[in-house]
Design a protein around this motif. Structure first.
Motif, PDB file in Angstrom:
ATOM      1  N   VAL A   1       0.829  -1.207   0.000  1.00 64.90           N
ATOM      2  CA  VAL A   1       0.000   0.000   0.000  1.00 64.90           C
ATOM      3  C   VAL A   1       0.861   1.253   0.000  1.00 64.90           C
ATOM      4  O   VAL A   1       0.573   2.229  -0.713  1.00 64.90           O
ATOM      5  CB  VAL A   1      -0.969  -0.005   1.204  1.00 64.90           C
ATOM      6  N   ALA A   2       1.941   1.232   0.762  1.00 65.66           N
ATOM      7  CA  ALA A   2       2.839   2.383   0.805  1.00 65.66           C
ATOM      8  C   ALA A   2       3.712   2.459  -0.439  1.00 65.66           C
ATOM      9  O   ALA A   2       3.968   3.540  -0.974  1.00 65.66           O
ATOM     10  CB  ALA A   2       3.704   2.325   2.059  1.00 65.66           C
ATOM     11  N   ALA A   3       4.161   1.295  -0.922  1.00 66.92           N
ATOM     12  CA  ALA A   3       5.123   1.265  -2.024  1.00 66.92           C
ATOM     13  C   ALA A   3       4.497   1.575  -3.370  1.00 66.92           C
ATOM     14  O   ALA A   3       5.204   1.981  -4.305  1.00 66.92           O
ATOM     15  CB  ALA A   3       5.805  -0.107  -2.075  1.00 66.92           C
ATOM     16  N   VAL A   4       3.187   1.394  -3.514  1.00 65.43           N
ATOM     17  CA  VAL A   4       2.556   1.575  -4.823  1.00 65.43           C
ATOM     18  C   VAL A   4       2.693   3.014  -5.324  1.00 65.43           C
ATOM     19  O   VAL A   4       2.645   3.267  -6.538  1.00 65.43           O
ATOM     20  CB  VAL A   4       1.072   1.148  -4.756  1.00 65.43           C
ATOM     21  N   GLU A   5       2.923   3.946  -4.438  1.00 64.04           N
ATOM     22  CA  GLU A   5       3.113   5.337  -4.849  1.00 64.04           C
ATOM     23  C   GLU A   5       4.396   5.529  -5.653  1.00 64.04           C
ATOM     24  O   GLU A   5       4.555   6.544  -6.346  1.00 64.04           O
ATOM     25  CB  GLU A   5       3.132   6.242  -3.612  1.00 64.04           C
ATOM     26  N   LYS A   6       5.307   4.543  -5.587  1.00 66.25           N
ATOM     27  CA  LYS A   6       6.601   4.674  -6.247  1.00 66.25           C
ATOM     28  C   LYS A   6       6.679   3.922  -7.577  1.00 66.25           C
ATOM     29  O   LYS A   6       7.723   3.888  -8.208  1.00 66.25           O
ATOM     30  CB  LYS A   6       7.709   4.161  -5.320  1.00 66.25           C
ATOM     31  N   ILE A   7       5.577   3.307  -8.004  1.00 67.55           N
ATOM     32  CA  ILE A   7       5.609   2.558  -9.254  1.00 67.55           C
ATOM     33  C   ILE A   7       5.659   3.510 -10.447  1.00 67.55           C
ATOM     34  O   ILE A   7       5.285   4.671 -10.346  1.00 67.55           O
ATOM     35  CB  ILE A   7       4.376   1.635  -9.392  1.00 67.55           C
ATOM     36  N   ASN A   8       6.109   2.986 -11.604  1.00 69.25           N
ATOM     37  CA  ASN A   8       6.170   3.836 -12.794  1.00 69.25           C
ATOM     38  C   ASN A   8       4.766   4.075 -13.341  1.00 69.25           C
ATOM     39  O   ASN A   8       3.838   3.300 -13.100  1.00 69.25           O
ATOM     40  CB  ASN A   8       7.084   3.209 -13.851  1.00 69.25           C
ATOM     41  N   MET A   9       4.617   5.131 -14.121  1.00 79.95           N
ATOM     42  CA  MET A   9       3.290   5.569 -14.551  1.00 79.95           C
ATOM     43  C   MET A   9       2.681   4.662 -15.626  1.00 79.95           C
ATOM     44  O   MET A   9       1.503   4.782 -15.942  1.00 79.95           O
ATOM     45  CB  MET A   9       3.362   7.005 -15.076  1.00 79.95           C
ATOM     46  N   ASN A  10       3.478   3.754 -16.192  1.00 78.43           N
ATOM     47  CA  ASN A  10       2.941   2.811 -17.175  1.00 78.43           C
ATOM     48  C   ASN A  10       2.382   1.551 -16.532  1.00 78.43           C
ATOM     49  O   ASN A  10       1.774   0.719 -17.210  1.00 78.43           O
ATOM     50  CB  ASN A  10       4.038   2.427 -18.181  1.00 78.43           C
ATOM     51  N   HIS A  11       2.608   1.396 -15.259  1.00 78.28           N
ATOM     52  CA  HIS A  11       2.165   0.194 -14.534  1.00 78.28           C
ATOM     53  C   HIS A  11       0.634   0.187 -14.438  1.00 78.28           C
ATOM     54  O   HIS A  11       0.011   1.237 -14.252  1.00 78.28           O
ATOM     55  CB  HIS A  11       2.778   0.205 -13.133  1.00 78.28           C
ATOM     56  N   PRO A  12       0.004  -1.001 -14.577  1.00 78.21           N
ATOM     57  CA  PRO A  12      -1.467  -1.056 -14.440  1.00 78.21           C
ATOM     58  C   PRO A  12      -1.982  -0.478 -13.130  1.00 78.21           C
ATOM     59  O   PRO A  12      -3.072   0.118 -13.106  1.00 78.21           O
ATOM     60  CB  PRO A  12      -1.763  -2.556 -14.541  1.00 78.21           C
ATOM     61  N   TYR A  13      -1.208  -0.615 -12.048  1.00 79.95           N
ATOM     62  CA  TYR A  13      -1.663  -0.063 -10.772  1.00 79.95           C
ATOM     63  C   TYR A  13      -1.797   1.458 -10.821  1.00 79.95           C
ATOM     64  O   TYR A  13      -2.623   2.035 -10.095  1.00 79.95           O
ATOM     65  CB  TYR A  13      -0.688  -0.436  -9.657  1.00 79.95           C
ATOM     66  N   ALA A  14      -0.976   2.119 -11.640  1.00 82.87           N
ATOM     67  CA  ALA A  14      -1.035   3.580 -11.719  1.00 82.87           C
ATOM     68  C   ALA A  14      -2.392   4.052 -12.222  1.00 82.87           C
ATOM     69  O   ALA A  14      -2.830   5.163 -11.898  1.00 82.87           O
ATOM     70  CB  ALA A  14       0.083   4.097 -12.614  1.00 82.87           C
ATOM     71  N   LYS A  15      -3.070   3.210 -12.991  1.00 85.91           N
ATOM     72  CA  LYS A  15      -4.361   3.599 -13.567  1.00 85.91           C
ATOM     73  C   LYS A  15      -5.510   3.468 -12.559  1.00 85.91           C
ATOM     74  O   LYS A  15      -6.612   3.938 -12.812  1.00 85.91           O
ATOM     75  CB  LYS A  15      -4.631   2.774 -14.819  1.00 85.91           C
ATOM     76  N   LEU A  16      -5.224   2.832 -11.424  1.00 85.75           N
ATOM     77  CA  LEU A  16      -6.245   2.731 -10.381  1.00 85.75           C
ATOM     78  C   LEU A  16      -6.334   4.003  -9.556  1.00 85.75           C
ATOM     79  O   LEU A  16      -7.283   4.166  -8.775  1.00 85.75           O
ATOM     80  CB  LEU A  16      -5.929   1.560  -9.437  1.00 85.75           C
ATOM     81  N   GLY A  17      -5.349   4.877  -9.701  1.00 85.75           N
ATOM     82  CA  GLY A  17      -5.338   6.106  -8.918  1.00 85.75           C
ATOM     83  C   GLY A  17      -5.202   5.818  -7.435  1.00 85.75           C
ATOM     84  O   GLY A  17      -4.365   5.020  -7.012  1.00 85.75           O
ATOM     85  N   SER A  18      -6.059   6.428  -6.651  1.00 84.72           N
ATOM     86  CA  SER A  18      -5.982   6.293  -5.187  1.00 84.72           C
ATOM     87  C   SER A  18      -6.726   5.062  -4.663  1.00 84.72           C
ATOM     88  O   SER A  18      -6.821   4.873  -3.444  1.00 84.72           O
ATOM     89  CB  SER A  18      -6.556   7.550  -4.528  1.00 84.72           C
ATOM     90  N   LYS A  19      -7.248   4.232  -5.567  1.00 87.75           N
ATOM     91  CA  LYS A  19      -8.109   3.134  -5.141  1.00 87.75           C
ATOM     92  C   LYS A  19      -7.377   1.806  -4.983  1.00 87.75           C
ATOM     93  O   LYS A  19      -8.006   0.753  -4.832  1.00 87.75           O
ATOM     94  CB  LYS A  19      -9.267   2.970  -6.125  1.00 87.75           C
ATOM     95  N   PHE A  20      -6.062   1.823  -4.997  1.00 85.72           N
ATOM     96  CA  PHE A  20      -5.287   0.587  -4.883  1.00 85.72           C
ATOM     97  C   PHE A  20      -5.635  -0.174  -3.601  1.00 85.72           C
ATOM     98  O   PHE A  20      -5.974  -1.365  -3.635  1.00 85.72           O
ATOM     99  CB  PHE A  20      -3.795   0.909  -4.922  1.00 85.72           C
ATOM    100  N   ALA A  21      -5.549   0.490  -2.465  1.00 89.82           N
ATOM    101  CA  ALA A  21      -5.819  -0.180  -1.184  1.00 89.82           C
ATOM    102  C   ALA A  21      -7.274  -0.638  -1.104  1.00 89.82           C
ATOM    103  O   ALA A  21      -7.564  -1.726  -0.580  1.00 89.82           O
ATOM    104  CB  ALA A  21      -5.496   0.754  -0.015  1.00 89.82           C
TER     105      ALA A  21
END
Length: 414
Positions: free
Chosen positions: A61-81
């Motif tokens: 949850v903390a580390a996802v803020e450091k992923i690159n912008m092409n990663h699928p998680y980046a497209k979830l915005g703030s809804k990862f957790a």
């Protein structure tokens, strides 16, 4: 045949999306070519174990803020957790018991006896907080006589490096003799079918009871509970010491059980699951998919308001590598890949392979691009997406479930 949503691919991503949509009143069909990757599961679901630069992750949850912008998680915005929590709840709703937390990775035991970080683990298995949990333990490692997909020597050697004392043993039940006639029959799923019989399981428990005296833990291959987790619960409840089940080489008994439970939940909600069929082409008009066609149904089309591509990566032919390109074979979707085949791979097998980051190109809503044009009613979820190296980053299951829930909610909310 007409549906609200047609999902292409019946694995973890497709079923997660279908269950979410059916629960919210949308009529869905899933077209699945064959077995999903769950049949080969190690018993755990990774969310994020490592960043692309190699930094180890303890708190996804903390580390996802450091992923690159092409990663699928980046497209979830703030809804990862949020979606990580929803994924765990979906398992619970489907009677799949898992342990774990998105805010802290735990350790799982691999088929080789090593420890790897992960997010969620089937309750069949024992999560560990650290390697120190094993120090000083006396462990009995037991195999079924003649079962070759569980290497007790490798497991013992790995465990002893963590400070344990191990002894290897085996059990030989008459009920397994029929399987031993042919080595090809002595597989985890066939053993599980035999051990689903209550009397056979009781005979095994009796055999183990006579061997475990003086040990802190007994280790067995995960060959219990093909159709339900009840044999696992009975086994663990009957012995006086903790039972650690270890994943075997594929096929995976807990993985197959989870696949069956997810499919059952989808169908009980009213979903249509078509196994053994392959979608091969589509009709388009004005950047919208009008219909798709499959091998089994020939000229009979599938019509839907929305289409979701959950066909997986190279393993399931969701992506196909050609001489100088990587293609998505159903819709001809744009694929993000590096030109020049020599740049796709590293000659050292265990190094990061660039081709693993290739995948279908989408916008932030995961709508698919074809010839750089957004397709209004075509979405992609799961490992068919590009932007991550799921093996090295340890995020495959998380991408499958979280992107599936994200797309489903976008459709539900219009």
């Amino acid at each position: 045949m007409k549906f609200d949503t047609l999902i292409i691919g019946g694995g973890l991503a497709g079923l997660t999306c279908g269950i979410r949509l059916q629960k919210n009143g949308m009529k869905c069909a899933i077209v699945s070519t064959g077995q999903s990757a769950l049949h080969f599961s190690s018993g755990s679901f990774d969310l994020l174990n490592e960043l692309s630069d190699g930094t180890k992750v303890d708190n996804p949850v903390a580390a996802v803020e450091k992923i690159n912008m092409n990663h699928p998680y980046a497209k979830l915005g703030s809804k990862f957790a949020y979606y990580a929590g929803e994924a765990k709840q979906l398992f619970a709703d489907c009677a799949i018991e898992v342990n774990g937390d998105a805010a802290h990775n735990h350790l799982r035991i691999t088929p080789m006896g090593t420890l790897k970080p992960t997010w969620l683990t089937f309750s069949d298995f024992t999560p560990l907080s650290s390697a120190s949990d094993m120090v000083g333990k006396k462990i009995l490692i037991v195999n079924m006589a003649g079962f070759l997909d569980f290497n007790t020597k490798f497991v013992a050697d790995s465990f002893e490096k963590y400070g344990t004392e191990c002894r290897i043993s085996s059990v030989n039940l008459p009920e397994l003799e029929r399987l031993r006639i042919s080595p090809t029959e002595m597989r985890s799923t066939n053993i599980a079918r035999v051990l689903d019989n209550e009397k056979t399981l009781e005979a095994l428990i009796k055999e183990l009871t006579g061997q475990i005296s003086g040990f802190d833990i007994v280790v067995l291959p995960a060959v219990f509970g093909l159709s339900s987790a009840e044999p696992v619960r009975k086994l663990k409840g009957a012995l006086d010491i903790p039972v650690w089940l270890i994943p075997t080489m594929p096929p995976s008994v807990p993985g197959i059980r989870a696949q069956q439970q997810l499919r059952r939940s989808f169908e009980e909600l009213g979903g249509v699951y078509m196994l053994g069929d392959t979608v091969v082409k589509a009709d388009f008009k004005d950047n919208k998919v009008q219909a798709v066609y499959s091998v089994n149904h020939g000229d009979i089309s599938f019509v839907a308001e929305n289409f979701i591509l959950a066909s997986g990566s190279y393993f399931s032919n969701g992506l196909v590598a050609q001489q100088d390109s990587v293609v998505e074979p159903v819709f001809g979707s744009d694929v993000d890949f590096t030109p020049g085949r020599d740049g796709w791979y590293d000659k050292s097998f265990f190094n990061k392979q660039n081709y693993m980051t290739f995948g279908v190109a989408t916008n932030d809503k995961l709508q698919v691009k074809i010839k750089s044009e957004i397709q209004q009613n075509l979405y992609a979820v799961g490992s068919v997406l590009g932007g991550s190296n799921t093996i090295h980053e340890g995020c495959g299951a998380g991408i499958s479930m979280l992107t599936a829930l994200y797309v489903a909610d976008n459709l539900i909310n219009g």
